[in-house]
Design an enzyme around this catalytic site. Structure first.
Site, PDB file in Angstrom:
ATOM      1  N   PRO A 136       0.785  -1.246   0.000  1.00  0.00           N
ATOM      2  CA  PRO A 136       0.000   0.000   0.000  1.00  0.00           C
ATOM      3  C   PRO A 136       0.804   1.276   0.000  1.00  0.00           C
ATOM      4  O   PRO A 136       0.863   1.960   1.004  1.00  0.00           O
ATOM      5  CB  PRO A 136      -0.856  -0.122   1.264  1.00  0.00           C
ATOM      6  CG  PRO A 136      -0.216  -1.158   2.107  1.00  0.00           C
ATOM      7  CD  PRO A 136       0.788  -1.874   1.310  1.00  0.00           C
ATOM      8  N   LYS A 153      -0.858   8.199   1.887  1.00  0.00           N
ATOM      9  CA  LYS A 153      -1.167   6.807   2.206  1.00  0.00           C
ATOM     10  C   LYS A 153      -2.351   6.677   3.155  1.00  0.00           C
ATOM     11  O   LYS A 153      -2.623   5.581   3.653  1.00  0.00           O
ATOM     12  CB  LYS A 153       0.078   6.139   2.808  1.00  0.00           C
ATOM     13  CG  LYS A 153       1.277   6.130   1.864  1.00  0.00           C
ATOM     14  CD  LYS A 153       2.543   5.694   2.575  1.00  0.00           C
ATOM     15  CE  LYS A 153       3.754   5.868   1.665  1.00  0.00           C
ATOM     16  NZ  LYS A 153       5.026   5.692   2.394  1.00  0.00           N
ATOM     17  N   ASN A 158       8.865   3.080  -0.380  1.00  0.00           N
ATOM     18  CA  ASN A 158      10.236   2.674  -0.696  1.00  0.00           C
ATOM     19  C   ASN A 158      10.404   2.202  -2.137  1.00  0.00           C
ATOM     20  O   ASN A 158      11.434   2.461  -2.751  1.00  0.00           O
ATOM     21  CB  ASN A 158      10.684   1.576   0.274  1.00  0.00           C
ATOM     22  CG  ASN A 158      12.187   1.502   0.369  1.00  0.00           C
ATOM     23  OD1 ASN A 158      12.875   2.521   0.216  1.00  0.00           O
ATOM     24  ND2 ASN A 158      12.705   0.312   0.597  1.00  0.00           N
TER      25      ASN A 158
END
Length: 250
Positions: A2, A50, A160
């Site tokens: 996610p 997010k 990342n």
DNA sequence: TAACGATGCATAT
DNA sequence: TATGCCTCGTTAC
């Protein structure tokens, strides 16, 4: 999986399926009290980086963050029993969405919603994001660009995998410190373009012709030139870079 | 089948 | 710095 592109995908899908409708809400696991929301009309599902916000007309918002392990399951038969551990189910008469293992699922009043907005930088997937503000915040960040773009106060929604691939795409080493406005702008434009591809595809896309491939993320060798990929810890996460295609160690 | 690391981050220590 | 999220895909055994 996610990162921001998938959060936006969830928001879009759930907005289309549930937005504007009166919902059944339940918290089968018992950790979230969904009763105040049962029967309420969901006004809007919103993604901020997010984070997800479910806005209701006559009730506080619900704030959800999936963390690394959180998932949504969609049931086209709402009569289906939720699986064990379901934190929240939001259902209409023809579809249900179950939230499993989020790091956060809680009621947010207006002040908490405002604080969340204040805590986040521009989100490249939001039409209201300011490119100038994004460049300013990145330029003002004191440390390496690979730490800056993971900082949700700088830009919201990058994780990342996107860090690795976006920096590769613009030829920037994650350790570079003084990015400058021109390179910051190019990086933002890449983020906006590629995260949109990723949202639409449901996965990280860094080469549209080969959507399942990555340039450096979790690779042994650079997909472009074959040089061994460098890995090290940067901002508490594994950074990946090709020493040939991303020169200029910070 | 089990172990392990991971695309995140709040919380405790 | 360590740990917890009712996780998941990959790899090892």
């Amino acid at each position: 999986m996610p990162e921001g592109h998938l959060i936006h995908r969830h928001a879009d899908e759930q907005q289309a399926a549930l937005g504007g409708r009166a919902l059944r809400a339940s918290g089968p696991q018992g950790r979230f009290d969904a009763r105040p929301y049962d029967g309420r009309t969901l006004a809007r599902v919103e993604a901020l980086g997010k984070h997800l916000l479910y806005h209701f007309a006559d009730a506080p918002a619900i704030h959800v963050h999936l963390g690394m392990r959180g998932i949504f399951l969609r049931y086209d038969d709402p009569g289906e029993e939720p699986r064990r551990g379901t934190r929240l189910r939001l259902a209409a008469d023809d579809v249900a969405f179950d939230l499993i293992a989020p790091i956060q699922c809680e009621t947010y009043g207006p002040a908490e919603v405002a604080a969340l907005r204040d805590s986040l930088g521009p989100d490249p997937l939001r039409p209201d994001a300011s490119r100038d503000e994004a460049v300013r915040r990145l330029d003002a960040f004191g440390g390496p660009v690979g730490a800056a773009i993971l900082d949700q106060k700088v830009w919201a929604g990058i994780g990342n995998a996107w860090r690795a691939e976006l920096l590769f795409l613009v030829g920037l080493h994650p350790g570079v410190r003084d990015v400058g406005a021109e390179r910051a702008g190019r990086l933002w434009d890449a983020a906006a373009a590629y995260l949109a591809l990723g949202r639409d595809a449901g996965q990280v896309v860094s080469d549209p012709g080969h959507p399942d491939e990555r340039w450096v993320y979790r690779r042994e060798h650079c997909r472009r030139c074959g040089t061994p990929v460098l890995t090290w810890q940067l901002a508490s996460r594994t950074a990946y870079a090709c020493p040939v295609d991303q020169p200029g160690e910070g």
